[in-house]
Motif scaffolding. Structure first.
Motif, PDB file in Angstrom:
ATOM      1  N   SER A  16       1.560  -1.935   0.274  1.00  0.00           N
ATOM      2  CA  SER A  16       0.095  -0.116   0.345  1.00  0.00           C
ATOM      3  C   SER A  16       0.946   1.335  -0.075  1.00  0.00           C
ATOM      4  CB  SER A  16      -0.762   0.108   1.425  1.00  0.00           C
ATOM      5  OG  SER A  16      -1.757  -1.076   1.290  1.00  0.00           O
ATOM      6  N   HIS A  17       1.694   1.296   0.888  1.00  0.00           N
ATOM      7  CA  HIS A  17       3.003   2.351   0.860  1.00  0.00           C
ATOM      8  C   HIS A  17       3.616   2.613  -0.698  1.00  0.00           C
ATOM      9  CE1 HIS A  17       6.949   3.278   1.112  1.00  0.00           C
ATOM     10  NE2 HIS A  17       6.658   4.529   1.602  1.00  0.00           N
ATOM     11  N   ALA A  18       3.432   1.735  -1.448  1.00  0.00           N
ATOM     12  CA  ALA A  18       4.713   1.930  -2.539  1.00  0.00           C
ATOM     13  C   ALA A  18       3.743   2.096  -3.545  1.00  0.00           C
ATOM     14  CB  ALA A  18       5.423   0.404  -2.708  1.00  0.00           C
ATOM     15  N   GLU A  19       2.585   1.320  -3.488  1.00  0.00           N
ATOM     16  CA  GLU A  19       1.328   2.308  -4.105  1.00  0.00           C
ATOM     17  C   GLU A  19       0.862   3.343  -4.271  1.00  0.00           C
ATOM     18  OE1 GLU A  19      -1.210   1.724  -7.828  1.00  0.00           O
ATOM     19  OE2 GLU A  19       1.124   0.684  -6.754  1.00  0.00           O
ATOM     20  N   VAL A  20       1.083   4.242  -3.388  1.00  0.00           N
ATOM     21  CA  VAL A  20       0.455   5.396  -2.818  1.00  0.00           C
ATOM     22  C   VAL A  20       1.879   6.255  -3.191  1.00  0.00           C
ATOM     23  CG1 VAL A  20      -0.261   7.064  -1.314  1.00  0.00           C
ATOM     24  CG2 VAL A  20      -1.092   4.916  -1.418  1.00  0.00           C
ATOM     25  N   VAL A  35       3.788  22.363  -9.777  1.00  0.00           N
ATOM     26  CA  VAL A  35       4.614  23.075  -9.066  1.00  0.00           C
ATOM     27  C   VAL A  35       4.002  23.645  -8.313  1.00  0.00           C
ATOM     28  CG1 VAL A  35       7.033  24.694  -8.892  1.00  0.00           C
ATOM     29  CG2 VAL A  35       6.738  22.252 -10.480  1.00  0.00           C
ATOM     30  N   GLY A  36       4.628  24.209  -6.607  1.00  0.00           N
ATOM     31  CA  GLY A  36       3.805  25.196  -5.589  1.00  0.00           C
ATOM     32  C   GLY A  36       2.231  24.694  -5.222  1.00  0.00           C
ATOM     33  N   ALA A  37       1.433  23.733  -5.924  1.00  0.00           N
ATOM     34  CA  ALA A  37       0.488  23.304  -5.745  1.00  0.00           C
ATOM     35  C   ALA A  37       0.258  22.597  -4.171  1.00  0.00           C
ATOM     36  CB  ALA A  37      -0.180  22.141  -6.244  1.00  0.00           C
ATOM     37  N   LYS A  38      -0.258  22.528  -3.055  1.00  0.00           N
ATOM     38  CA  LYS A  38      -0.958  22.046  -1.638  1.00  0.00           C
ATOM     39  C   LYS A  38      -1.406  21.274  -1.908  1.00  0.00           C
ATOM     40  CE  LYS A  38      -2.505  23.732   0.956  1.00  0.00           C
ATOM     41  NZ  LYS A  38      -3.453  24.400   2.287  1.00  0.00           N
ATOM     42  N   LEU A  39      -1.039  19.600  -1.606  1.00  0.00           N
ATOM     43  CA  LEU A  39      -1.691  18.340  -1.165  1.00  0.00           C
ATOM     44  C   LEU A  39      -2.561  19.085  -1.068  1.00  0.00           C
ATOM     45  CD1 LEU A  39       0.764  17.589  -3.138  1.00  0.00           C
ATOM     46  CD2 LEU A  39       0.510  15.067  -1.454  1.00  0.00           C
ATOM     47  N   PRO A  40      -3.658  17.704  -0.898  1.00  0.00           N
ATOM     48  CA  PRO A  40      -5.173  17.735  -0.535  1.00  0.00           C
ATOM     49  C   PRO A  40      -4.635  17.309   1.185  1.00  0.00           C
ATOM     50  CG  PRO A  40      -5.060  16.401  -2.234  1.00  0.00           C
ATOM     51  CD  PRO A  40      -4.355  16.655  -1.884  1.00  0.00           C
ATOM     52  N   GLY A  41      -4.734  17.408   2.102  1.00  0.00           N
ATOM     53  CA  GLY A  41      -4.489  17.356   3.330  1.00  0.00           C
ATOM     54  C   GLY A  41      -4.902  15.721   3.833  1.00  0.00           C
ATOM     55  N   ASP A  42      -4.601  15.379   5.139  1.00  0.00           N
ATOM     56  CA  ASP A  42      -4.134  13.785   5.565  1.00  0.00           C
ATOM     57  C   ASP A  42      -5.803  13.217   5.266  1.00  0.00           C
ATOM     58  OD1 ASP A  42      -1.830  13.996   5.623  1.00  0.00           O
ATOM     59  OD2 ASP A  42      -2.008  13.808   8.211  1.00  0.00           O
ATOM     60  N   ALA A  43      -6.948  13.583   5.681  1.00  0.00           N
ATOM     61  CA  ALA A  43      -8.282  13.364   5.556  1.00  0.00           C
ATOM     62  C   ALA A  43      -8.597  12.857   3.961  1.00  0.00           C
ATOM     63  CB  ALA A  43      -8.863  14.271   6.779  1.00  0.00           C
ATOM     64  N   GLY A  44      -8.071  13.797   3.109  1.00  0.00           N
ATOM     65  CA  GLY A  44      -8.588  14.184   2.066  1.00  0.00           C
ATOM     66  C   GLY A  44      -7.714  12.885   1.310  1.00  0.00           C
ATOM     67  N   LEU A  45      -7.124  13.007   1.716  1.00  0.00           N
ATOM     68  CA  LEU A  45      -5.508  11.592   0.972  1.00  0.00           C
ATOM     69  C   LEU A  45      -5.946   9.995   1.546  1.00  0.00           C
ATOM     70  CD1 LEU A  45      -2.413  13.914   0.543  1.00  0.00           C
ATOM     71  CD2 LEU A  45      -3.563  12.633  -1.654  1.00  0.00           C
ATOM     72  N   LEU A  47      -9.249   9.587   2.562  1.00  0.00           N
ATOM     73  CA  LEU A  47     -10.711   8.983   1.900  1.00  0.00           C
ATOM     74  C   LEU A  47     -10.126   8.617   0.560  1.00  0.00           C
ATOM     75  CD1 LEU A  47     -13.595   9.180   1.803  1.00  0.00           C
ATOM     76  CD2 LEU A  47     -13.681  11.397   1.393  1.00  0.00           C
ATOM     77  N   ILE A  48      -8.904   8.879  -0.235  1.00  0.00           N
ATOM     78  CA  ILE A  48      -8.796   8.750  -1.976  1.00  0.00           C
ATOM     79  C   ILE A  48      -8.462   7.277  -1.950  1.00  0.00           C
ATOM     80  CG2 ILE A  48      -7.383   9.432  -3.853  1.00  0.00           C
ATOM     81  CD1 ILE A  48      -7.745  12.264  -3.002  1.00  0.00           C
ATOM     82  N   PHE A  49      -7.522   7.209  -1.267  1.00  0.00           N
ATOM     83  CA  PHE A  49      -6.430   5.948  -1.598  1.00  0.00           C
ATOM     84  C   PHE A  49      -7.264   4.901  -0.825  1.00  0.00           C
ATOM     85  CE2 PHE A  49      -3.617   9.276  -2.365  1.00  0.00           C
ATOM     86  CZ  PHE A  49      -3.256   8.987  -3.976  1.00  0.00           C
ATOM     87  N   SER A  52      -4.541   3.953   6.085  1.00  0.00           N
ATOM     88  CA  SER A  52      -4.290   4.473   7.795  1.00  0.00           C
ATOM     89  C   SER A  52      -3.013   5.505   7.070  1.00  0.00           C
ATOM     90  CB  SER A  52      -3.168   3.084   7.862  1.00  0.00           C
ATOM     91  OG  SER A  52      -2.008   3.113   8.066  1.00  0.00           O
ATOM     92  N   ARG A  53      -3.510   6.476   8.267  1.00  0.00           N
ATOM     93  CA  ARG A  53      -2.365   7.600   8.532  1.00  0.00           C
ATOM     94  C   ARG A  53      -0.937   7.341   8.134  1.00  0.00           C
ATOM     95  NH1 ARG A  53      -4.534  12.861   9.747  1.00  0.00           N
ATOM     96  NH2 ARG A  53      -6.305  12.046  10.216  1.00  0.00           N
ATOM     97  N   PRO A  54      -0.765   6.512   9.290  1.00  0.00           N
ATOM     98  CA  PRO A  54       0.861   6.044   9.186  1.00  0.00           C
ATOM     99  C   PRO A  54       1.008   5.331   7.969  1.00  0.00           C
ATOM    100  CG  PRO A  54      -0.590   4.774  11.114  1.00  0.00           C
ATOM    101  CD  PRO A  54      -1.361   5.423   9.969  1.00  0.00           C
ATOM    102  N   VAL A  55       0.549   5.056   6.963  1.00  0.00           N
ATOM    103  CA  VAL A  55       1.042   4.473   5.642  1.00  0.00           C
ATOM    104  C   VAL A  55       0.667   5.846   4.736  1.00  0.00           C
ATOM    105  CG1 VAL A  55       0.545   3.639   3.085  1.00  0.00           C
ATOM    106  CG2 VAL A  55      -0.157   1.724   5.442  1.00  0.00           C
ATOM    107  N   LEU A  56      -0.092   6.809   4.624  1.00  0.00           N
ATOM    108  CA  LEU A  56      -0.254   8.286   3.631  1.00  0.00           C
ATOM    109  C   LEU A  56       1.160   8.530   4.774  1.00  0.00           C
ATOM    110  CD1 LEU A  56      -1.615   9.851   2.706  1.00  0.00           C
ATOM    111  CD2 LEU A  56      -2.393  10.904   3.834  1.00  0.00           C
ATOM    112  N   ARG A  57       1.757   8.891   5.699  1.00  0.00           N
ATOM    113  CA  ARG A  57       2.809   9.614   6.461  1.00  0.00           C
ATOM    114  C   ARG A  57       4.041   8.834   5.598  1.00  0.00           C
ATOM    115  NH1 ARG A  57       0.695  12.347  11.436  1.00  0.00           N
ATOM    116  NH2 ARG A  57      -0.983  13.710  10.530  1.00  0.00           N
TER     117      ARG A  57
END
Length: 247
Positions: A16-20, A35-45, A47-49, A52-57
């Motif tokens: 999961s970590h590698a795929e995300v 370039v310069g764009a901000k990624l969605p916050g943890d909650a949004g990502l 939801l997308i993927f 878990s939060r540790p995998v996303l981080r």
């Protein structure tokens, strides 16, 4: 990315970590996150993927380490300029192939290869062992065993030859550039494998001249033969124009 992009099917990752990490990396390289764009916050990502939060981080930390992202307090996670990306990283190179490549990307790859591989071949001519020559000749034999140049085995044999030359240079820095060579060869194969018997013969003969020069310990001839191989690859997919010193 420029126009005339050639998409190459994505490779699946094994966790999961590698795929995300791969998906976000491709989205950045393809310009879906500018370039310069901000990624969605943890909650949004999350939801997308659906991870878990540790995998996303962990995925974000990996992309920060590769130079694609930066994290800023009270700002969030932001896409860095391309100049900061680690273009020697095998994953970053692979993600470029997955996102789609253009002639500019191929030219950039060729320029770094021209800066290193001819010298690598010259050193191989001075330092090669019998075992190195056996590995090179085995790669040539494998190329010749294919009825034409449009197979995965032919491309793999081509790659193995270049790796054998790098190994024979007995310089670990030159071997470490293997990810760049691999990306260039796989991209070239996807775009323009030898399409005719004549082109196939030209490619095989050009590679064999590298091995012959190394076997004869002729560094100048080995460097010239390697340069010729790189320019031949560029010519086949029309990316040689605009390069200084083209043959």
């Amino acid at each position: 990315m420029n126009s005339n992009i050639i998409a190459i099917p994505a490779r699946r990752s094994h966790s999961s970590h590698a795929e995300v990490t791969r998906i976000i990396g491709i989205d950045i390289i393809a310009g879906r996150y500018a370039v310069g764009a901000k990624l969605p916050g943890d909650a949004g990502l999350i939801l997308i993927f659906g991870v878990s939060r540790p995998v996303l981080r962990e995925s974000v930390k990996t992309l920060v380490a590769k130079g694609l992202l930066t994290t800023k307090a009270r700002v969030g996670t932001v896409v860095r300029e391309r100049a900061h990306w680690n273009m020697f990283d095998p994953d970053v190179l692979a993600w470029h192939l997955d996102a789609g490549i253009d002639k500019l990307f191929l030219r950039d790859l060729a320029e770094i290869r021209l800066a290193v591989e001819p010298r690598t071949a010259a050193l191989a001519a001075a330092r090669r062992t019998d075992a190195d020559l056996d590995a090179m000749r085995a790669a040539i034999a494998r190329m010749k065993s294919e009825p034409h140049g449009g197979t995965a085995d032919f491309a793999e044999a081509d790659l193995q030859l270049h790796i054998a030359v790098a190994n024979a240079s007995n310089n670990p820095f030159m071997r470490s550039i293997g990810a760049v060579v691999e990306a260039a060869l796989r991209a070239s194969f996807k775009l323009s494998a030898p399409a005719s018997k004549r082109e196939y013969d030209i490619v095989v003969d050009a590679h064999e001249r590298i091995v012959d020069a190394i076997a004869e310990q002729d560094g100048e001839a080995a460097a010239a033969a390697m340069t010729n191989v790189i320019f031949n690859g560029l010519r086949r997919h029309g990316a040689a124009g605009g390069m200084n010193g083209s043959l």
